[in-house]
Design a protein around this motif. Structure first.
Motif, short mmCIF file in Angstrom:
data_model
loop_
_atom_site.label_atom_id
_atom_site.label_comp_id
_atom_site.label_asym_id
_atom_site.label_seq_id
_atom_site.Cartn_x
_atom_site.Cartn_y
_atom_site.Cartn_z
N TYR A 101 2.90 -11.18 -7.50
CA TYR A 101 1.65 -11.80 -7.06
C TYR A 101 1.79 -13.32 -7.03
O TYR A 101 1.42 -13.98 -6.07
CB TYR A 101 0.51 -11.38 -7.99
CG TYR A 101 -0.83 -11.97 -7.59
CD1 TYR A 101 -1.61 -11.34 -6.63
CD2 TYR A 101 -1.29 -13.15 -8.16
CE1 TYR A 101 -2.83 -11.87 -6.24
CE2 TYR A 101 -2.51 -13.69 -7.78
CZ TYR A 101 -3.27 -13.04 -6.82
OH TYR A 101 -4.47 -13.59 -6.43
N VAL A 131 -3.23 -3.06 -1.75
CA VAL A 131 -2.17 -3.53 -2.64
C VAL A 131 -2.57 -4.87 -3.27
O VAL A 131 -2.39 -5.10 -4.46
CB VAL A 131 -0.84 -3.68 -1.87
CG1 VAL A 131 0.21 -4.35 -2.74
CG2 VAL A 131 -0.36 -2.32 -1.41
N LYS A 132 -3.17 -5.73 -2.44
CA LYS A 132 -3.57 -7.05 -2.96
C LYS A 132 -4.60 -6.92 -4.06
O LYS A 132 -4.52 -7.61 -5.08
CB LYS A 132 -4.12 -7.90 -1.82
CG LYS A 132 -3.03 -8.60 -1.05
CD LYS A 132 -3.61 -9.59 -0.06
CE LYS A 132 -2.50 -10.17 0.79
NZ LYS A 132 -2.99 -10.85 1.96
N THR A 157 5.66 -1.20 3.33
CA THR A 157 5.59 -1.91 2.06
C THR A 157 6.57 -1.36 1.04
O THR A 157 7.38 -2.09 0.46
CB THR A 157 4.16 -1.79 1.47
OG1 THR A 157 3.24 -2.27 2.44
CG2 THR A 157 4.04 -2.60 0.19
N LEU A 202 -2.95 -5.72 -7.15
CA LEU A 202 -2.17 -6.79 -7.78
C LEU A 202 -3.09 -7.75 -8.52
O LEU A 202 -2.78 -8.18 -9.64
CB LEU A 202 -1.37 -7.56 -6.73
CG LEU A 202 -0.08 -6.91 -6.25
CD1 LEU A 202 0.52 -7.71 -5.11
CD2 LEU A 202 0.93 -6.81 -7.38
N ARG A 203 -4.24 -8.07 -7.91
CA ARG A 203 -5.17 -8.99 -8.56
C ARG A 203 -5.66 -8.43 -9.88
O ARG A 203 -5.71 -9.14 -10.89
CB ARG A 203 -6.37 -9.24 -7.66
CG ARG A 203 -6.05 -10.26 -6.62
CD ARG A 203 -7.21 -11.08 -6.16
NE ARG A 203 -6.66 -11.93 -5.11
CZ ARG A 203 -6.71 -11.60 -3.83
NH1 ARG A 203 -7.35 -10.54 -3.42
NH2 ARG A 203 -6.12 -12.38 -2.94
N GLN A 225 10.39 -5.84 7.96
CA GLN A 225 9.20 -5.30 8.60
C GLN A 225 9.42 -5.09 10.10
O GLN A 225 8.99 -4.09 10.67
CB GLN A 225 8.02 -6.24 8.37
CG GLN A 225 7.51 -6.16 6.95
CD GLN A 225 6.56 -7.30 6.62
OE1 GLN A 225 6.79 -8.43 7.01
NE2 GLN A 225 5.50 -6.98 5.92
N MET A 273 2.57 -8.97 4.23
CA MET A 273 2.92 -7.57 4.42
C MET A 273 2.05 -6.68 3.55
O MET A 273 1.90 -5.50 3.79
CB MET A 273 4.38 -7.35 4.05
CG MET A 273 4.66 -7.59 2.57
SD MET A 273 6.33 -7.18 2.10
CE MET A 273 6.07 -5.74 1.10
N GLU A 274 1.47 -7.27 2.51
CA GLU A 274 0.71 -6.45 1.58
C GLU A 274 -0.60 -6.02 2.21
O GLU A 274 -1.33 -6.84 2.77
CB GLU A 274 0.42 -7.21 0.27
CG GLU A 274 1.64 -7.61 -0.51
CD GLU A 274 2.30 -8.87 0.05
OE1 GLU A 274 1.67 -9.53 0.91
OE2 GLU A 274 3.43 -9.16 -0.33
#
Lengths: 276, 308
Positions: free
Chosen positions: B119, A6-7, B220, A10-11, B214, A1-2
């Protein structure tokens, strides 16, 4: 969903947290090789001198030996008492069972100053001289839960049918315990013991209140840090201590799985106490 | 199941056997309560005689006092220590400062840990997840004093922080011996205690729930707020118990990193202990106990324990 954005965010965040977690610790190790007597960044060269100094310092040696002795004794007591409780709570359900698992966690769930001050008042009250044994008693009290947590988690995962099969085949009680139950929980016992030792070896908040004239290694380090003395030597000692605490934990993680070495397994015991 | 094993065990007693040990074993096997008693007595005795007794002695000591001239403990019952703790403005400030610090550390650790744990649980590959898990476990177990001392090396006048700031032409920032140093070090030391339960909670959320959200049109942000956060809350609360409790009762970090203003509940109790006024320290130690009891009851009311 990200989404991709966003990913990426986050990283970056994870990378920053990792830097935050490891840079300060590694800094001590780097400083341990610094030839200068006053620490300032960047370091002035490379030397093993301070490891040599620490190795030949009788105070450090005595403190180290005391810490090992205390750790072994506390771990021994914790093994016996912790596995007794784990077996009892696994095999029997009775009134007050949850209260017991809650009680076991208390020494590490309550702020360290409380446990330390309480033990100190208690020893004074009972006219017990502070000694190696008062340190051991304090450490064993909060090490029990490490053995207990590891063992009971393993017992709950071990199918009871194994023991039943053993007894159906005519094994006596103790034979079942020795040849069936013990081999299936032995790694949990070892990892519990390693964690108990690591916890004891590193403990300072409570130990300050339960040690008399003796210095465990953390107490020695605390003393030097407080006075700002022998700091280059402290760097070397602390680097070794980091290594010595991490090795048992890595071993425990290898033997029993990484999930077994979260100190927050304490939370699990707390919630077990609150659940039923 | 336990009962089942006991029945079969009893059946196997019919087999012929001899010797005193066997008879004792058999007798024990037929009486589960005897086995339970045998197993439970030593550890319970340890906890009752040593640990609970110690807590009771601590409570009692809080009602005694130290003779100011002889430094002897006098067994005279009174409330003076509590009166002193709760009426001395400096002590009240210390308590306020400690609770504020503990709350701040808890909030910051929650904010730092949540994306990290998210994450780990939902984005990382299995392999990365294992690596990150070990990466968070190692600092958890690395020596406590080392972690405090590390920040001394970072913050000190000629330390890494000022060197780095100098490189980018920003003025020196002298954080050592301030409450900021204490605050940052606490956030650092207790971070893994928050990250692990939050990760465990996030890891347990079924993917189907998020997919359902979803499918129903949740973006999100909406999914995070209405599905993930409520389901992760027990983990966050469990983590906060540690960050909060451990900060409340620490006296070593403030002593090594803090300044004259860095007096916290733990420091007061420790100082009273050093100056032979254990009763005052005992009364002070009742404050974090009371706060933690209220906190745990609150966490329980939120369903944090049940959900975990």
């Amino acid at each position: 969903m990200e989404s991709a954005g966003v990913k990426v965010a986050l990283r970056i965040w994870v990378a920053l947290v990792l830097l935050f977690l490891f840079v300060p610790i590694l800094l001590i190790v780097v400083y341990a090789f610094d030839p200068a007597t006053v620490e300032s960044w960047p370091i002035k060269g490379f030397t093993l001198h301070w490891f040599n100094v620490a190795w030949h310092d009788p105070e450090v040696r005595d403190a180290f030996l005391l810490s090992v002795k205390v750790g072994l004794l506390a771990t021994g007591i914790a093994l016996v008492l912790g596995s007794a409780v784990a077996y009892a709570l696994y095999q029997f359900s009775f009134f007050g069972r949850d209260a017991i698992s809650f009680l076991l966690v208390l020494p590490i769930a309550l702020p360290g100053i409380v446990t330390g001050l309480a033990l100190n008042s208690f020893f004074t009250f009972a006219s017990v001289q502070l000694s190696l044994w008062t340190i051991v008693v304090g450490h064993a009290t909060f090490c029990i839960v490490m053995v207990f947590n590891n063992l009971i988690a393993r017992l709950r995962r071990t199918p009871g049918s194994l023991a039943e099969a053993s007894m159906d085949l005519g094994a006596r009680g103790w034979q079942t315990q020795l040849y069936v139950t013990l081999p299936s929980v032995i790694t949990a016992l070892i990892s519990g013991a390693l964690l108990a030792f690591a916890l004891s070896f590193d403990e300072v908040v409570v130990t300050v209140f339960t040690s008399g004239a003796q210095n465990t290694l953390p107490i020695w380090i605390f003393g030097q840090l407080r006075l700002g003395q022998k700091l280059p030597e402290v760097n070397a000692v602390v680097s070794i201590v980091i290594l010595l605490t991490i090795v048992p934990v890595l071993l425990a993680a290898r033997i029993a799985g990484a999930g077994a070495v979260t100190r927050t397994a304490r939370a699990a015991a707390v919630q077990d106490g609150g659940r039923k | 199941m336990t009962q089942n094993i006991a029945d079969r065990g009893a059946a196997s007693e019919a087999l012929p056997r001899s010797g005193a040990w066997s008879r004792i074993g058999a007798a024990l096997w037929r009486r589960p309560w005897a086995r339970a008693t045998l197993l439970l007595t030593p550890p319970l005795a340890w906890f009752l005689i040593i640990y609970l007794a110690a807590l009771v002695v601590l409570l009692i000591t809080a009602f005694w006092q130290t003779n100011p001239f002889t430094s002897n403990l006098e067994h005279i019952w009174n409330l003076q220590n509590f009166v002193q703790v709760f009426t001395t403005p400096a002590y009240l400030q210390d308590i306020g400062r400690t609770v504020g610090l503990a709350a701040g550390v808890t909030v910051v650790d929650g904010l730092v840990a949540f994306p990290f744990a998210y994450y780990m649980a939902r984005v990382a590959t299995r392999r990365t997840r294992t690596v990150l898990y070990v990466a968070i476990l190692l600092p958890l177990w690395a020596s406590y004093l080392a972690k405090v001392y590390a920040w001394q090396l970072v913050f000190t006048k000629d330390g890494v922080l000022n060197w780095s700031l100098g490189k980018v032409s920003l003025g020196p920032l002298n954080l050592i011996n301030t409450n900021w140093a204490v605050f940052i070090a606490f956030c650092y030391i207790w971070l893994p205690y928050m990250a692990i339960p939050v990760y465990a909670a996030l890891d347990r959320i079924p993917a189907s729930m998020i997919e359902a959200s979803q499918d129903l049109g949740g973006r999100t942000w909406r999914t995070t707020r209405s599905v993930i956060l409520p389901l992760a809350l027990p983990g966050i609360v469990a983590g906060s118990i540690f960050t909060f409790s451990l900060t409340l009762g620490d006296y070593i970090t403030p002593q090594l990193l803090g300044g004259t203003n860095s007096v916290f509940i733990g420091s007061v109790a420790y100082t009273s202990f050093l100056s032979n006024n254990v009763p005052l320290g005992a009364a002070m130690a009742m404050v974090p106990i009371a706060i933690m009891i209220v906190y745990l009851l609150g966490a329980r009311a939120l369903g944090a324990f049940r959900e975990l």
